[in-house]
Scaffold this active site. Structure first.
Site, PDB file in Angstrom:
ATOM      1  N   HIS A 125      -5.983  -6.170   3.243  1.00  0.00           N
ATOM      2  CA  HIS A 125      -5.242  -5.331   2.979  1.00  0.00           C
ATOM      3  C   HIS A 125      -4.769  -5.094   4.944  1.00  0.00           C
ATOM      4  O   HIS A 125      -5.631  -4.813   5.570  1.00  0.00           O
ATOM      5  CB  HIS A 125      -5.706  -3.876   2.688  1.00  0.00           C
ATOM      6  N   GLN A 153      -4.656  -0.757  -4.381  1.00  0.00           N
ATOM      7  CA  GLN A 153      -5.570  -1.149  -5.572  1.00  0.00           C
ATOM      8  C   GLN A 153      -6.141  -1.138  -6.385  1.00  0.00           C
ATOM      9  O   GLN A 153      -5.923  -1.390  -7.464  1.00  0.00           O
ATOM     10  CB  GLN A 153      -6.182  -2.665  -4.387  1.00  0.00           C
ATOM     11  N   CYS A 168       1.308  -1.412   0.540  1.00  0.00           N
ATOM     12  CA  CYS A 168      -0.357  -0.359   0.137  1.00  0.00           C
ATOM     13  C   CYS A 168       1.377   1.402   0.177  1.00  0.00           C
ATOM     14  O   CYS A 168       1.939   1.257   0.562  1.00  0.00           O
ATOM     15  CB  CYS A 168      -0.797  -0.057   1.213  1.00  0.00           C
ATOM     16  N   GLU A 169       0.759   2.393  -1.252  1.00  0.00           N
ATOM     17  CA  GLU A 169       1.659   3.628  -0.741  1.00  0.00           C
ATOM     18  C   GLU A 169       0.930   4.750   0.688  1.00  0.00           C
ATOM     19  O   GLU A 169       2.074   5.537   0.413  1.00  0.00           O
ATOM     20  CB  GLU A 169       1.657   3.890  -2.296  1.00  0.00           C
ATOM     21  N   HIS A 170       0.076   4.374   0.493  1.00  0.00           N
ATOM     22  CA  HIS A 170       0.027   4.891   2.196  1.00  0.00           C
ATOM     23  C   HIS A 170       0.526   4.591   3.485  1.00  0.00           C
ATOM     24  O   HIS A 170       0.838   5.479   4.608  1.00  0.00           O
ATOM     25  CB  HIS A 170      -1.781   5.125   2.327  1.00  0.00           C
ATOM     26  N   HIS A 171       0.613   3.497   3.634  1.00  0.00           N
ATOM     27  CA  HIS A 171       1.507   3.234   5.218  1.00  0.00           C
ATOM     28  C   HIS A 171       2.844   2.251   4.443  1.00  0.00           C
ATOM     29  O   HIS A 171       3.058   2.028   5.296  1.00  0.00           O
ATOM     30  CB  HIS A 171       0.510   2.441   5.502  1.00  0.00           C
ATOM     31  N   CYS A 213      -2.743  -2.625   6.414  1.00  0.00           N
ATOM     32  CA  CYS A 213      -2.742  -1.387   7.006  1.00  0.00           C
ATOM     33  C   CYS A 213      -4.558  -1.543   7.264  1.00  0.00           C
ATOM     34  O   CYS A 213      -4.404  -0.213   8.206  1.00  0.00           O
ATOM     35  CB  CYS A 213      -2.784  -0.436   5.783  1.00  0.00           C
TER      36      CYS A 213
END
Length: 186
Positions: free
Chosen positions: A145, A117, A76-79, A147
């Site tokens: 996920h 995703q 995940c590019e956020h976490h 995250c």
């Protein structure tokens, strides 16, 4: 980024997290973590042309081709936490078919990048469309996920589904329905 630079970054992260970052259990961790991250993100080093490598073959088939249950592992590019699942990819050939393993390699190339995703689903569909010039492409991804499971709301049984339908899959309810029925079969 070079392995050495990435290793130094992990040394700084460990120093910020662990009160004793020099303890024996962490001795090789920065380098191992750097190598792992390079592997997990090696999709940036690949290109569609390189992946397909000319594996397109003339064919009169104009019926749906479906590759189900392609395992995928992404971050995940956020976490920067993993999401893990499977992709179901279909296309309707228009004079050419692609080598079977190339579909899975396309999934892997995009999954091995920092990603969400929703974008991963679209990138796979558009890549297959551009390579094959198919009459239609459909991609469904189902994933868990970390995250969402390991932090935040901590929902262990949640799954995310995303889909992209191009060409005939978007235009024809029957074609889309056939695809979704095939995907839902065990």
């Amino acid at each position: 980024m070079s392995l050495e630079n990435l290793t130094k970054q992990y040394e700084a992260i460990l120093a910020g997290l662990d009160p004793v970052p020099s303890r024996s259990g962490l001795a090789g961790t920065p380098r191992r973590a750097a190598k792992a991250m390079q592997f997990l993100c090696h999709g940036y080093e690949q290109s569609l042309d390189e992946i397909v490598n000319g594996a397109l073959f003339e064919s009169d088939n104009d019926e749906m081709v479906l590759v189900k249950d392609i395992e995928l592992y992404s971050l995940c590019e956020h976490h920067m936490l993993p999401f893990v699942g499977k992709a179901h990819v279909a296309y309707i050939p228009s004079g050419k078919v692609i080598g079977l393993s190339k579909v899975a390699r396309i999934v892997d190339m995009f999954a091995r990048r920092l990603q969400i995703q929703e974008n991963l689903t679209r990138e796979i569909a558009e890549a297959l469309q551009s390579v094959t010039q198919a009459d239609g492409v459909a991609v469904v991804i189902e994933a868990r996920h970390m995250c969402m499971m390991m932090r935040g709301v901590e929902k262990q049984n949640s799954k995310m589904y995303s889909s992209v339908m191009l060409g005939a899959f978007r235009e024809s309810v029957n074609t889309r329905q056939e695809f979704l029925q095939l995907v839902s079969r065990g």
